[in-house]
Enzyme design. Structure first.
Site, short mmCIF file in Angstrom:
data_model
loop_
_atom_site.label_atom_id
_atom_site.label_comp_id
_atom_site.label_asym_id
_atom_site.label_seq_id
_atom_site.Cartn_x
_atom_site.Cartn_y
_atom_site.Cartn_z
N GLU A 152 49.30 -33.65 48.85
CA GLU A 152 49.33 -32.18 48.80
C GLU A 152 48.37 -31.62 47.74
O GLU A 152 48.78 -30.99 46.77
CB GLU A 152 50.76 -31.69 48.55
CG GLU A 152 51.69 -32.04 49.68
CD GLU A 152 53.05 -31.35 49.58
OE1 GLU A 152 53.45 -30.97 48.48
OE2 GLU A 152 53.70 -31.21 50.63
N GLU A 305 55.65 -34.89 56.66
CA GLU A 305 56.91 -34.76 55.91
C GLU A 305 57.73 -33.62 56.48
O GLU A 305 57.20 -32.54 56.77
CB GLU A 305 56.65 -34.39 54.45
CG GLU A 305 56.07 -35.46 53.58
CD GLU A 305 55.90 -34.95 52.15
OE1 GLU A 305 56.58 -33.99 51.75
OE2 GLU A 305 55.06 -35.51 51.44
#
Ligand code: GLA
Length: 670
Positions: A152, A305
């Site tokens: 991320e 995710e």
């Protein structure tokens, strides 16, 4: 990606696995339960730098060797992460300059993650070193199936390293200071630069700021992060180039231009946590899934995710009620995800995310969540023929980071309370509710093949993007556009000759002034066909040129003037909303314009809460029907004879769905 799909037998199913947080006695049980749950892929080592390099230059790969072997012996593939999202504490002590500097001038400090300045040469050097070590050791390990670069990407830094790198970036972009001064309009407030060394990151908070400097800083920050990704990607690729490489992106993430990033990835991968407490979070999830499918031109993407149940980062963390995790996972698959992965495999006992749910929760395998995960793991195998298939759409919606930054990153607009994502969702929702397939495009995407283009508040758009939209309409396309579009150029400078500079010919009207509404003001809008509606928030003081009024104001100072404009442009049609119409009237108008363009959904008449979408290949179509209502069942026509892959039962004409039920109907083509 084809080889990866073959390797996992269709869909990747699994999650983040953090064995470094557990005693090795637990690992065997993990792997046994992974097999039970149908896990075929794990993302390994995401934050494991401190465990892999406990002291500078001293490496401990023993545990990772063992885990890689154990997973491989059990047929589980590894998406191996470079651990560079979490620099070890020793690195931050040795080199405090790796910390990002916040907007208020304070260092971010140690204790969270993502505590690195992407422009720091020291950070980059250490990140390259651990990446090289990992690649040396594991590039040819048989468990390795994919590289997960860092995690991320996101930090913004306002420190010295950022300033130096920003100057390099600006020199590359502008070549000369004169060009920079011109683009940034630095004669305003006497901000003229005479030496490159004077050019700095924008330190002060964003209210009063040179808007082009701020805009370039956003572009630069996205690029600085991307440089970090590319550096690590190129290291792992230098060992072998047949393993897919990607990093995980976030939902509606404003600080990185994912159109640009996606070009550097083998697959677009998304982390998403739709909030079960929000009634429409599945609609914004659908938009993000469409975006991720579109980022790489329709290629299947990876759901990297999601939560098995609740998250822990909000004030109130509601669980995914029974059936909702399955439905949400199938929703991602219906919009071309080729994986269902979770954060995380086993719930952590300590640390910030100790109450974040997991595939294997604290309550162990005898739990609702583990059972639902295991059931879904079985279903993913039944869906294997769907993996790799694509979808198509007649409608495209513009979603562009430059446009987003233009509206939200700098003050000084007629009003300064824009939410780009809300406006995009406002335009997307009526299409979603009517089961239209929608692709997402950037200002530089090709528009070939689409029939309708939706342009939500595209305030900042470059010349090429504006020209592409004009050409689309001229060649027969239908454009639905809303106010405050085409106002400034790529340098954030107001386009000359009246608003909306880039789109004056396209909408067939000139706007004299923008009239934001007072907080309690509302206006009556009368449509030519007799409908009446209210509008709020904004009005254009607009003068028709070639356009005609689809609706006019019935009251206020603009009474009798156009509120919704229609313009025939070349072979195409443009409908322009000059005010914020109440949602129902807006939806209805959008639906009519789409219908008049000849685009029809094959699921017309199916209730809005049943999400319908189609994937397919040369031989089959896969019709996904997802009932988002927890209260009522429903029957949905599928237009043919086929098989529901989830039940194996034949389907003839119609499918019945339970509350929160789903069907994936395989239909032969032709
Ligand atoms: C992100 C991160 C994960 C985890 C989850 C849940 O997506 O990548 O490491 O923290 O959020 O909060």
């Amino acid at each position: 990606m084809e080889a990866f799909r073959r390797r996992v037998g269709g869909f990747a199913f699994g999650g983040d696995y953090n064995p470094e947080q557990w005693d090795r006695t637990v690992w065997k049980e993990d792997v046994r339960l992974m097999r039970q749950a149908g896990v075929n892929t794990v993302s390994l080592g995401v934050f494991a730098w401190a465990s892999l390099e406990p002291e500078p230059g001293r490496y401990d790969f023993g545990w990772l060797d063992e885990v890689m072997d154990l997973l491989h012996d059990n047929g589980i593939s590894v998406n191996l992460a470079t651990p560079t999202a979490a620099p070890p504490v020793w690195l931050t002590h040795l080199h405090p300059e790796v910390f990002p500097i916040r907007e208020d001038g304070q260092p971010f400090g140690f204790g969270n993650r993502l505590h690195y300045d992407p422009s720091s040469p020291v950070y980059r050097e250490y990140a390259a070193r651990i990446t090289t070590k990992l690649a040396e050791r594991y590039s040819f390990h048989p468990a390795l199936a994919m590289w997960h670069i860092s995690n991320e990407y996101g930090p913004t830094s306002y420190g010295e390293a950022a300033s130096v790198n920003f100057r390099h970036w600006l020199r590359r972009k502008y070549g000369s200071l004169d060009a920079l001064n011109e683009a940034w309009t630095t004669r305003f407030w006497g901000q003229v630069y005479t030496d490159w060394e004077q050019v700095d990151v924008p330190h002060i908070p964003r209210t009063w700021m040179n808007p082009t400097r701020r805009l370039d800083f956003k572009r630069f920050t996205s690029d600085a992060l991307l440089e970090c990704y590319i550096a690590e990607r190129d290291i792992v690729r230098s060992f072998r180039d047949d393993i897919p490489v990607m990093t995980n992106f976030m939902r509606f993430f404003r600080h990185a231009d994912y159109w640009k990033w996606a070009r550097e990835e083998d697959a677009a991968a998304l982390d998403i946590y739709p909030n079960p407490a929000e009634a429409h979070s599945h609609v914004s999830a659908a938009f993000n899934y469409d975006l991720f499918r579109s980022l790489k031109g329709g290629q299947p993407w990876m759901l990297m995710e999601q939560a098995a149940s609740a998250v822990s980062q909000w004030k109130l963390n509601i669980v995914k009620e029974p059936g909702r995790m399955r439905l949400g996972s199938l929703q991602a698959v219906s919009r071309a995800a080729d994986s269902v992965m979770y954060f995380q495999w086993r719930a952590a006992r300590g640390g910030q995310e100790r109450f974040h749910s997991a595939m294997l929760p604290h309550s162990g395998p005898e739990s609702r969540t583990f059972k639902e995960v295991t059931d879904l793991g079985r279903e993913m195998k039944l869906l294997a023929p769907v993996a790799g298939t694509r979808s198509s759409a007649d409608i495209a919606i513009l979603f562009d980071w430059d446009g987003w930054w233009g509206l939200e990153e700098v003050f000084g607009l007629p009003r300064n309370d824009w939410s780009y994502t809300e406006t995009v969702m406002r335009h997307y929702t009526p299409l979603w509710e009517r089961h239209h397939a929608v692709d997402v495009v950037s200002a530089s995407s090709s528009l070939d093949g689409y029939k309708v283009l939706v342009v939500p508040n595209a305030y900042l758009i470059d010349d090429a993007g504006a020209a592409r939209i004009e050409a689309f309409a001229r060649d027969g396309g239908t454009v639905i556009m809303s106010f405050f579009s085409g106002v400034v150029d790529a340098d954030n400078r107001v386009r000359p000759d009246g608003y909306p500079g880039a789109f004056r010919r396209l909408i067939g009207a000139k706007i004299d002034e923008y009239w934001p509404a007072r907080p309690d003001e509302s206006f009556t809008v009368a449509f030519a066909d007799g409908r009446r509606a209210t509008s709020t928030w904004w009005r254009d003081d607009l003068h028709l040129e070639s356009g005609t009024a689809l609706a006019t104001y019935a009251d206020g100072l603009l009474a009798g003037r156009a509120a919704v404009v229609e313009n025939r442009f070349g072979a195409g049609r443009v409908v322009y909303f000059a005010t914020l119409l109440e949602q129902e009237a807006f939806d209805e108008t959008v639906a009519r314009v789409v219908a008049e363009s000849g685009v029809r959904s094959r699921f017309e008449g199916v209730p809005a809460h049943v999400e319908c979408s189609v994937r397919g290949d040369a031989s089959h179509e896969y019709v996904f029907l997802l009932n988002h209502s927890a209260e009522s069942g429903v029957s949905v026509p599928v237009g043919g004879e086929g098989t529901d892959l989830l039940t194996g039962r034949p389907v003839s004409g119609e499918v019945s769905l339970d509350p929160l039920g789903a069907a994936v109907v395989q239909l032969a083509r032709g």
